[in-house]
Enzyme design. Structure first.
Site, short mmCIF file in Angstrom:
data_model
loop_
_atom_site.label_atom_id
_atom_site.label_comp_id
_atom_site.label_asym_id
_atom_site.label_seq_id
_atom_site.Cartn_x
_atom_site.Cartn_y
_atom_site.Cartn_z
CE1 TYR A 1 -11.87 9.26 0.33
CE2 TYR A 1 -10.62 10.65 1.77
CZ TYR A 1 -10.89 8.89 0.67
OH TYR A 1 -10.21 8.44 0.36
CE LYS B 1 -16.32 3.51 5.39
NZ LYS B 1 -16.88 3.06 4.26
CG HIS C 1 -13.98 5.73 -4.21
ND1 HIS C 1 -14.65 7.28 -4.68
CD2 HIS C 1 -12.78 5.66 -4.19
CE1 HIS C 1 -13.24 8.13 -3.58
NE2 HIS C 1 -12.66 7.29 -3.80
CD GLU C 2 -10.62 2.98 -4.62
OE1 GLU C 2 -10.05 3.55 -5.01
OE2 GLU C 2 -11.47 3.01 -3.33
CG HIS D 1 -9.18 7.25 -7.29
ND1 HIS D 1 -8.65 8.67 -7.00
CD2 HIS D 1 -9.86 7.29 -6.32
CE1 HIS D 1 -9.02 9.29 -5.62
NE2 HIS D 1 -9.77 7.69 -5.11
NE ARG E 1 -12.86 -0.61 4.14
CZ ARG E 1 -14.59 -0.20 3.19
NH1 ARG E 1 -15.10 -1.60 2.71
NH2 ARG E 1 -15.04 0.78 2.40
N GLY F 1 -10.49 0.67 -0.80
CA GLY F 1 -9.78 0.06 -1.74
C GLY F 1 -8.79 1.43 -2.37
CG MET F 2 -4.15 2.06 -3.37
SD MET F 2 -4.46 3.43 -2.92
CE MET F 2 -3.65 4.51 -4.40
CD GLU F 3 -6.89 6.01 -5.71
OE1 GLU F 3 -7.33 5.31 -4.70
OE2 GLU F 3 -5.89 7.04 -5.09
CD GLU G 1 -9.40 9.97 -2.28
OE1 GLU G 1 -10.85 9.65 -2.47
OE2 GLU G 1 -8.42 9.18 -2.75
CD GLN H 1 -3.01 1.98 0.30
OE1 GLN H 1 -3.38 0.93 -0.72
NE2 GLN H 1 -2.57 3.05 0.10
CG ASP I 1 -2.68 8.35 7.10
OD1 ASP I 1 -3.41 7.96 6.29
OD2 ASP I 1 -2.99 7.24 7.52
#
Ligand code: BES
Ligand code: ZN
Length: 623
Positions: free
Chosen positions: A402, A577, A312-313, A316, A575, A286-288, A335, A156, A394
């Site tokens: 967002y 979140k 969303h991803e 991106h 995760r 998710g990571m784009e 975002e 990541q 971060d």
């Protein structure tokens, strides 16, 4: 000693990074500062990476050789790279070994690697290995995977962790193409944010090419017992064998989603779009990563109800990957635009009622978070344009970027009308593709290409309020949902003595359930919690969003019947979140603060650095 770190980024794209692709239309030589990189790209900038790597699961390290192609100024004397906790073995300039210096390590930024060069130097080569402290990497034991047989590795890199596995200029304003040769154990498949293999080979050797310039935060690698299942002509999904069918079903509508996105804002520019479903410790939803979105398995709800995350991803691929925030202070450009685009994709596919439910949920979260942030002294971080100097980028990952970002763009849409706004956005992505954007340049473009072009006058004071003032302007758009008004009615009925089983919940979507659970008042009794749980089975919900919300309420109401599930969920999901609100609620509660500490002690080895870094602070954990 506090280091003073200032990197200059030229927002002009190096011409060679664009070879074979559309020439950058811009020759903007203005320089901007990225406080999160040591690089001095005006002197020497990386244009291409050739990466050779051996992934060593036994010792949990990657042995790498990185050859970086450079574009230098006429008087260039050195190239500066970002590194973090890397063991640098030797450095070659061309073919000749040279003396390099590795600067003092900063907690967030790592160490500058300075290599002497000449203006004529084409490339430098770094022999290195990663260390145990490689913060981007998570090495999973077989037990931490679905199949329980093979180890797993994923990276990541966003925001500034790429430097912990590749020595690189790790700034979103610097783009390069790459190719890689990666060797892994032969029973495993390797995937990157690049052109990818669809099956394993006996040698465990894989070659990757990314022929469009990307910033370092989009470098990605994953290695595991993975299979591929096609979805459409240019899309498919990778997952562990026991997960692949569920994944292929959940993402069945992926091709339609890509077409919906294209019909809004122009062609998808990256060739294939595949998804990789990771083991549950993946710290994000998710990571784009270009060509290959990395995703959490917690979106496999079984009923396609959480696929807005894929929208969303995918979005991106335009906002972020084509037009990239120049620095992490401009993170809202990545975002906020993506949430706006995501919402438009959802509206196109499932209708306005549906997208307004999602927007309303986000709005509720945003208002609550702004309140929290103001109360805990981070009011300045509720501005869209951030000041993250001397901080971890971060810290900027809040719903401000967002959802305040989304509302700002929506306010512009509502001001000029959708037709004009869409034309502006489409042109914005096309004209600025493969390049970087600052907040200030964006506002300029908004003025010229949206307002002046249409004979309108931009309200600069209002725009400045959105961007540079904390909180929300009083006239901010306020998404409302008729469906949620009906959910509220049912909650009132329940609170005024209607049996849970007599409530009218026929055909509710998971968004309506989420809203319902969120609206549980603080004074609900344990018996009432039980009545809801008995009627609707929240503790057993297969929808991770609904489950998390319910578990938060369970802690708040000391509803112990869910605690086994709470523990199970926290030990098995990484995760962030979901973790943050659950641990936070326990810490705040009378019942469960010590439970938080003991669960964390068990669960922590399952979490990625991104999550432990946030949780260690919340729980006062001493490493
Ligand atoms: N790019 C982000 C994840 C990210 C942001 C990683 C900042 C590191 C630093 C990704 O696109 C994202 O926003 N993920 C969200 C998805 C959600 C908003 C649909 C997530 O992981 O929850
Ligand atoms: Zn995002």
């Amino acid at each position: 000693m506090k280091l003073k770190i200032v990197a200059l980024i030229s927002i002009m794209l190096p011409a060679c990074a664009m070879e074979g692709h559309e020439e950058s239309k811009k020759t903007n030589k203005e320089t901007i500062m990225d406080q999160h990189s040591y690089a001095k790209p005006a002197e020497s900038v990386v244009t291409h990476l050739k990466w050779d790597a051996v992934v060593d699961f036994e010792n949990k390290k990657i042995d790498g050789v990185a050859t970086l192609h450079l574009k230098n100024s006429d008087d260039a004397k050195e190239v500066i790279l970002d590194t973090k906790a890397l063991n640098i073995e030797k450095v070659l300039v061309g073919k000749k070994e040279v003396k390099f210096t590795l600067g003092e390590a900063d907690k967030n930024l790592g160490s500058a690697l300075t290599i002497p060069i000449k203006s004529s130097t084409d490339s430098v080569t770094i022999y290195y290995s990663t260390s145990e402290g490689a913060e981007a990497l998570q090495w999973l034991t077989p037990m931490q995977t679905a199949g329980k047989k093979h180890p797993f590795l994923f990276t990541q890199s966003q925001a500034i962790l790429a430097r912990s596995w590749v020595p690189i200029q790790d700034s979103p304003g610097i783009r390069f193409t790459y190719e890689a040769d990666v060797k892994v154990p032969s029973e495993l498949l390797a995937l990157m944010s690049a052109e990818n293999p669809q099956e394993k080979n006996d040698k465990g050797e894989y070659h990757f090419v990314m022929d469009r310039p990307i910033p370092a935060y989009l470098l990605a690698l994953s290695v595991g017992d993975l299979e591929f299942e096609p979805i459409g002509d240019r899309s498919g999904v990778y997952a562990e064998p026991s997960v692949i069918d569920a994944a292929a079903y959940e993402f069945e509508d992926l091709e339609e989603m890509i077409s919906a996105a294209e019909s809004l804002y122009g062609p998808y520019q990256w060739g294939r779009y595949d998804l990789l479903v990771l083991p549950p410790s993946f710290p994000f939803g998710g990571m784009e990563n270009p060509k290959l979105t990395f995703a959490t398995p917690t979106i496999l709800a079984g009923d396609k109800s959480l696929t807005s995350l894929v929208a969303h991803e995918l979005a991106h691929s335009w906002s972020g990957n084509l037009v990239t925030n120049a620095t992490w202070n401009d993170f809202w450009l990545n975002e906020g635009f993506t949430v706006y685009f995501e919402n438009r994709i959802m509206e196109k596919m499932y209708g306005r009622d549906f997208s307004e439910m999602e927007a309303s949920l986000a709005y509720q979260g945003l208002v609550a978070e702004i309140d929290d942030m103001k109360n805990n002294g981070s009011g300045d971080d509720t501005k869209l344009k951030l000041d993250l100097s001397n901080r971890n980028p971060d810290d900027g990952v809040t719903s401000i970027a967002y959802d305040k970002g989304y509302l700002f763009l929506r306010s512009q849409e509502e001001k000029v009308g959708r037709e004009k706004f869409d034309a502006f956005v489409k042109d914005y992505f096309t004209s600025n593709a493969f390049s970087v954007m600052t907040t200030e340049e964006f506002i300029d473009l908004l003025d010229k290409n949206l307002y002046q072009k249409n004979g309108l006058i931009m309200d600069t004071a209002k725009i400045n309020e959105w961007i540079y003032k904390p909180g929300l302007p009083t006239d901010a758009p306020k998404p409302t949902s008729d469906k949620f008004a009906k959910v509220d009615e049912q909650m009132s009925r329940f609170l005024t003595e209607t049996e849970a089983s007599d409530l009218d919940v026929e055909g509710w979507s998971s968004q309506e359930w989420l809203h319902f659970v969120r609206s549980i008042p603080a004074n609900l009794t344990k018996d009432q919690m039980k009545a809801l749980d008995d009627a609707f089975g929240f503790t057993k919900s297969g929808n991770s969003e609904v489950l998390t919300e319910w578990l938060v309420q369970s802690i708040r109401h000391n509803y112990e019947a869910s605690f086994d599930e709470l523990i199970h969920f926290l030990v098995n999901t990484g995760r962030r979140k979901f973790l943050m609100p659950l641990y936070q609620e326990m810490v705040n509660s009378e019942c469960c603060a010590s439970m938080a500490t003991s669960i964390y002690a068990t669960a922590r080895p399952n979490y990625h650095f991104v999550s432990t870094n946030s949780l260690d602070e919340l729980l006062n954990y001493n490493k």
